[in-house]
Motif scaffolding. Structure first.
Motif, PDB file in Angstrom:
ATOM      1  N   THR A  20      91.628  40.447 -31.595  1.00  0.00           N
ATOM      2  CA  THR A  20      90.457  39.786 -32.282  1.00  0.00           C
ATOM      3  C   THR A  20      90.096  38.124 -32.173  1.00  0.00           C
ATOM      4  OG1 THR A  20      91.971  39.372 -33.992  1.00  0.00           O
ATOM      5  CG2 THR A  20      91.143  41.386 -34.051  1.00  0.00           C
ATOM      6  N   GLY A  21      89.066  37.840 -32.351  1.00  0.00           N
ATOM      7  CA  GLY A  21      88.747  36.176 -32.172  1.00  0.00           C
ATOM      8  C   GLY A  21      88.328  35.768 -30.945  1.00  0.00           C
ATOM      9  N   GLY A  22      88.423  36.588 -30.021  1.00  0.00           N
ATOM     10  CA  GLY A  22      88.204  36.076 -28.735  1.00  0.00           C
ATOM     11  C   GLY A  22      86.993  36.474 -28.101  1.00  0.00           C
ATOM     12  N   GLU A  23      86.674  36.113 -27.040  1.00  0.00           N
ATOM     13  CA  GLU A  23      85.260  36.503 -26.362  1.00  0.00           C
ATOM     14  C   GLU A  23      85.248  37.957 -26.209  1.00  0.00           C
ATOM     15  OE1 GLU A  23      86.710  33.626 -25.371  1.00  0.00           O
ATOM     16  OE2 GLU A  23      87.403  34.073 -23.240  1.00  0.00           O
ATOM     17  N   GLN A  24      83.968  38.554 -26.220  1.00  0.00           N
ATOM     18  CA  GLN A  24      83.788  39.735 -25.800  1.00  0.00           C
ATOM     19  C   GLN A  24      82.916  39.936 -24.677  1.00  0.00           C
ATOM     20  OE1 GLN A  24      81.447  41.417 -29.433  1.00  0.00           O
ATOM     21  NE2 GLN A  24      83.126  40.681 -30.667  1.00  0.00           N
ATOM     22  N   TYR A  25      83.307  41.089 -23.562  1.00  0.00           N
ATOM     23  CA  TYR A  25      82.788  41.239 -22.456  1.00  0.00           C
ATOM     24  C   TYR A  25      82.111  42.506 -22.479  1.00  0.00           C
ATOM     25  CZ  TYR A  25      85.929  37.500 -21.055  1.00  0.00           C
ATOM     26  OH  TYR A  25      86.600  36.304 -20.936  1.00  0.00           O
ATOM     27  N   PHE A  26      80.780  42.377 -21.943  1.00  0.00           N
ATOM     28  CA  PHE A  26      79.857  43.507 -21.987  1.00  0.00           C
ATOM     29  C   PHE A  26      79.813  44.453 -20.755  1.00  0.00           C
ATOM     30  CE2 PHE A  26      77.203  42.864 -25.990  1.00  0.00           C
ATOM     31  CZ  PHE A  26      77.767  41.790 -26.456  1.00  0.00           C
ATOM     32  N   TYR A  70      84.477  26.399 -30.671  1.00  0.00           N
ATOM     33  CA  TYR A  70      85.047  26.825 -31.860  1.00  0.00           C
ATOM     34  C   TYR A  70      84.823  25.544 -33.261  1.00  0.00           C
ATOM     35  CZ  TYR A  70      87.224  30.506 -29.942  1.00  0.00           C
ATOM     36  OH  TYR A  70      87.601  31.962 -29.362  1.00  0.00           O
ATOM     37  N   TYR A 116      83.528  47.201 -29.239  1.00  0.00           N
ATOM     38  CA  TYR A 116      82.312  47.081 -30.035  1.00  0.00           C
ATOM     39  C   TYR A 116      80.935  47.627 -29.591  1.00  0.00           C
ATOM     40  CZ  TYR A 116      85.181  43.089 -31.034  1.00  0.00           C
ATOM     41  OH  TYR A 116      86.707  42.145 -31.189  1.00  0.00           O
ATOM     42  N   TYR A 125      75.830  33.257 -23.829  1.00  0.00           N
ATOM     43  CA  TYR A 125      75.852  34.501 -22.716  1.00  0.00           C
ATOM     44  C   TYR A 125      74.451  34.379 -21.880  1.00  0.00           C
ATOM     45  CZ  TYR A 125      79.496  37.244 -25.263  1.00  0.00           C
ATOM     46  OH  TYR A 125      80.651  37.762 -25.851  1.00  0.00           O
ATOM     47  N   PHE A 145      79.194  31.536 -29.081  1.00  0.00           N
ATOM     48  CA  PHE A 145      79.298  31.911 -27.794  1.00  0.00           C
ATOM     49  C   PHE A 145      77.980  31.877 -27.107  1.00  0.00           C
ATOM     50  CE2 PHE A 145      83.289  34.100 -28.639  1.00  0.00           C
ATOM     51  CZ  PHE A 145      83.542  34.245 -30.053  1.00  0.00           C
ATOM     52  N   ARG A 194      80.281  34.259 -34.532  1.00  0.00           N
ATOM     53  CA  ARG A 194      81.345  34.948 -35.323  1.00  0.00           C
ATOM     54  C   ARG A 194      81.495  34.176 -36.677  1.00  0.00           C
ATOM     55  NH1 ARG A 194      85.409  35.593 -31.772  1.00  0.00           N
ATOM     56  NH2 ARG A 194      84.830  37.909 -31.339  1.00  0.00           N
ATOM     57  N   ASP A 218      84.370  41.027 -37.282  1.00  0.00           N
ATOM     58  CA  ASP A 218      84.421  40.537 -35.831  1.00  0.00           C
ATOM     59  C   ASP A 218      83.269  40.831 -35.037  1.00  0.00           C
ATOM     60  OD1 ASP A 218      86.964  40.794 -32.946  1.00  0.00           O
ATOM     61  OD2 ASP A 218      86.915  39.169 -34.674  1.00  0.00           O
ATOM     62  N   TYR A 241      82.773  48.320 -34.763  1.00  0.00           N
ATOM     63  CA  TYR A 241      83.952  47.678 -34.112  1.00  0.00           C
ATOM     64  C   TYR A 241      85.259  48.597 -34.305  1.00  0.00           C
ATOM     65  CZ  TYR A 241      88.174  44.681 -34.089  1.00  0.00           C
ATOM     66  OH  TYR A 241      89.278  43.907 -33.874  1.00  0.00           O
TER      67      TYR A 241
END
Lengths: 111, 113
Positions: free
Chosen positions: B98-104, A51, B33, A36, A34, A91, A97, B48
């Motif tokens: 799960t497994g995708g992007e995380q937004y802060f 990925y 998270y 950012y 990722f 990840r 996670d 998490y």
């Protein structure tokens, strides 16, 4: 243990001067890399997810690429508003996670 | 669609007091998270959570720190008996699965005096 190393730590460019930021990683089974962007005093803003090796993503002046050991964030003809800290995170496939982050590259674009 | 919300944005506590940090995830997100960012260091994963469950707390200090995400209301990160070393920016992120992007979120900056 997953590790992410970003280089350079800081980079100063002239407006319009293209360059690349590096993110080297060691992870047991990559489940996503990722990128950012973080501005001072703010939370990280999501840019890209990659990925698999060979994958590329683009957004305006930014392009992210991925190999089996590293990722590059290419910045083409940057503008002063691109100044920020760019963070790379992975990840792993270990089941957790949570993301493992690098320390970031502090980018300054001078007009 | 509102983003991840955190409050307070700034929190000052004296040594020995308790700090409570709140996080409301993005609408439709059920995964939360928490991360900590110390000066000159990268973001470090802490915990998490999904609704009413702690899924992974491998990054949480063993003592004084706890987190919850109740069925109703925001997620809470609680730090008891704060010490100066707890001074940092605490960020919450959310994802729809799960497994995708995380937004802060914008973070809570904790200062312990």
């Amino acid at each position: 243990e997953d590790q992410v190393t970003q280089s350079p730590e800081a980079l100063r460019l002239q407006e319009g001067e293209s360059s690349s930021l590096n993110c080297s990683y060691t992870v047991s089974g990559l489940r996503g890399l990722f990128w950012y962007r973080q501005d001072p005093g703010k939370g990280p803003e999501f840019l890209f997810t990659l990925y698999s090796a060979g994958e590329e993503k683009e957004k305006e002046r930014l392009k992210a690429t991925l190999t089996k050991k590293e990722s590059f964030l290419h910045i083409t003809a940057p503008k002063p508003e691109d100044s920020a800290t760019y963070l790379c995170a992975v990840r792993s496939g270990g089941g957790a996670d949570g993301l493992t982050f690098g320390k970031g590259t502090h980018l300054i674009i001078q007009p | 669609n509102a983003g991840v919300m955190q409050n307070p944005r700034h929190l000052v506590r004296r040594r020995g007091q308790e700090a409570r940090l709140r996080c409301s995830p993005m609408k439709g997100h059920s995964h939360v998270y928490w991360y900590r960012q110390l000066p000159e260091e990268g973001l470090k994963f802490m915990v998490y959570l999904q609704k009413e469950n702690i899924i992974d707390e491998s990054g949480m200090p063993k003592e004084r720190f706890s987190a919850e995400f109740p069925k109703e209301g925001p997620s809470i990160l609680r730090i008891q008996q704060v010490v100066r070393g707890d001074s940092a920016a605490y960020f919450c992120a959310s994802s729809p699965g799960t497994g995708g992007e995380q937004y802060f979120g914008p973070g809570t900056r904790l200062t312990v005096t």
